[in-house]
Design a protein around this motif. Structure first.
Motif, short mmCIF file in Angstrom:
data_model
loop_
_atom_site.label_atom_id
_atom_site.label_comp_id
_atom_site.label_asym_id
_atom_site.label_seq_id
_atom_site.Cartn_x
_atom_site.Cartn_y
_atom_site.Cartn_z
N GLY A 156 20.38 16.38 46.73
CA GLY A 156 20.57 15.03 46.20
C GLY A 156 19.39 14.19 44.70
O GLY A 156 20.10 14.00 44.49
N GLY A 157 18.31 15.25 45.42
CA GLY A 157 17.27 15.11 45.06
C GLY A 157 17.79 14.89 43.08
O GLY A 157 17.77 14.48 42.16
N VAL A 158 17.44 16.59 42.94
CA VAL A 158 18.09 17.40 42.07
C VAL A 158 19.40 16.26 41.17
O VAL A 158 18.84 16.03 39.80
CB VAL A 158 18.64 18.33 42.13
CG1 VAL A 158 19.32 18.53 40.80
CG2 VAL A 158 17.39 19.54 42.72
N ALA A 159 20.27 15.87 41.69
CA ALA A 159 21.60 15.86 41.76
C ALA A 159 21.39 13.82 40.67
O ALA A 159 21.88 13.21 39.70
CB ALA A 159 22.94 15.21 42.53
N TYR A 160 20.22 13.48 41.23
CA TYR A 160 19.81 11.86 41.06
C TYR A 160 19.25 11.88 40.00
O TYR A 160 19.13 11.27 39.13
CB TYR A 160 18.80 11.29 41.87
CG TYR A 160 18.94 9.93 41.67
CD1 TYR A 160 20.06 9.12 42.43
CD2 TYR A 160 17.67 9.18 41.27
CE1 TYR A 160 19.39 7.21 42.14
CE2 TYR A 160 17.22 7.63 40.78
CZ TYR A 160 18.30 7.37 41.84
OH TYR A 160 18.32 5.63 41.28
N VAL A 161 18.16 13.11 39.31
CA VAL A 161 17.66 13.13 37.83
C VAL A 161 18.36 13.74 36.77
O VAL A 161 18.32 12.54 35.57
CB VAL A 161 16.66 14.27 38.69
CG1 VAL A 161 16.47 14.64 36.67
CG2 VAL A 161 15.16 14.19 39.43
N VAL A 162 19.23 14.56 37.39
CA VAL A 162 20.05 14.38 36.52
C VAL A 162 21.86 13.41 36.14
O VAL A 162 21.71 12.96 35.39
CB VAL A 162 21.25 15.59 36.63
CG1 VAL A 162 22.82 15.63 35.97
CG2 VAL A 162 20.95 17.05 37.02
N ALA A 163 21.67 12.26 37.07
CA ALA A 163 22.42 11.57 36.77
C ALA A 163 21.75 10.68 36.04
O ALA A 163 22.39 10.24 34.99
CB ALA A 163 22.92 10.70 37.94
N GLY A 164 20.21 10.52 36.79
CA GLY A 164 19.64 9.50 34.85
C GLY A 164 19.99 10.36 33.37
O GLY A 164 19.88 9.62 32.76
N ALA A 165 19.30 11.48 33.67
CA ALA A 165 19.49 11.63 32.66
C ALA A 165 20.98 11.89 31.38
O ALA A 165 21.08 11.68 30.33
CB ALA A 165 19.13 13.12 33.29
N VAL A 166 21.77 11.45 32.16
CA VAL A 166 23.09 11.50 31.10
C VAL A 166 23.41 9.90 31.69
O VAL A 166 24.62 9.44 30.78
CB VAL A 166 24.24 12.11 31.84
CG1 VAL A 166 23.79 13.63 31.81
CG2 VAL A 166 24.51 11.96 34.04
N GLY A 167 22.41 8.78 31.70
CA GLY A 167 22.49 7.79 32.12
C GLY A 167 23.52 6.86 33.15
O GLY A 167 24.15 5.89 32.79
N VAL A 168 24.09 7.17 34.21
CA VAL A 168 24.36 7.43 35.81
C VAL A 168 22.91 6.76 36.48
O VAL A 168 22.54 7.34 36.89
CB VAL A 168 24.87 7.81 36.25
CG1 VAL A 168 25.51 7.44 37.36
CG2 VAL A 168 25.74 8.63 35.29
N ARG A 169 22.57 5.17 36.02
CA ARG A 169 21.77 4.72 37.66
C ARG A 169 21.76 3.88 38.01
O ARG A 169 23.72 3.77 38.43
CB ARG A 169 20.63 4.03 36.23
CG ARG A 169 19.59 5.02 35.71
CD ARG A 169 18.83 4.73 34.31
NE ARG A 169 18.23 5.62 33.46
CZ ARG A 169 18.51 6.67 32.92
NH1 ARG A 169 19.90 5.83 32.02
NH2 ARG A 169 18.00 7.03 31.79
#
Length: 198
Positions: A156-169
């Motif tokens: 989940g932590g990794v997914a949150y970082v990836v989501a932020g990197a693609v603009g989902v926040r």
């Protein structure tokens, strides 16, 4: 999201205490520690006073969860097997893990931590309280054994970082991570996944 995690982990911690044949005070102590432990560790890591010490709202939610856990434990006490194997415990625990992993990632990101830091705060928030309660029960924390428990929080932590990197926040990322962690944990329980022991 944090309130959902507090409530769910308070119920799960109380059920864990009931499973260990603790008295009502012991059950309440385990419920409070399970619910507040991970968030307290997270807050200390990001350099802020733990939320439970800043307002009574979190504590009230936890106490409601402990009371609910006591009621559920009383209803289950006549059945065979461990309370920890009952769906009521497994679902409450999965909800708490998911909510706290997501909120931990969000707090880490808001504090300006690195990607690694966000993953650490997600994982520790998700598993910290349960690990502390396991230590209080003098047993090896579940995250250090072969059970597939910390892995969903880490993912989940990794997914949150990836989501932020693609603009989902924001709320979208937090909710998506929570849902993903919840599903992954329940699938792991259903399929009896575990990491290999050394």
């Amino acid at each position: 999201m944090n309130l959902v995690g507090l409530l769910a982990f308070a119920v799960a911690g109380a059920l864990k205490g009931a499973d260990a044949d603790l008295d009502p005070f012991g059950v309440a102590t385990l419920g409070v520690l399970t619910a507040l432990g991970g968030g307290t560790i997270r807050d200390v890591l990001v350099g802020r006073v733990p939320a439970a010490l800043r307002s009574t709202g979190d504590v009230v939610v936890v106490l409601v969860g402990v009371a609910a856990g006591l009621l559920v434990a009383g209803a289950l006490s006549g059945g065979a097997g461990r309370v920890r194997d009952h769906p009521a415990f497994l679902v409450a625990d999965a909800v708490g893990l998911a909510a706290f992993a997501a909120s931990g990632a969000a707090v880490g990101a808001e504090a300006g931590l690195s990607a690694f830091g966000v993953v650490v705060t997600a994982t520790l928030t998700g598993v910290g309280g349960g690990s502390l309660s396991d230590l209080l029960l003098t047993r090896t924390p579940v995250v250090l054994r072969e059970d597939f428990y910390a892995t969903p929080a880490l993912a989940g932590g990794v997914a949150y970082v990836v989501a932020g990197a693609v603009g989902v926040r924001g709320a979208t990322a937090t909710l998506g991570v929570a849902l993903g962690v919840f599903v992954l944990r329940l699938v792991a329980v259903r399929r009896d996944w575990s990491l290999p022991s050394v």
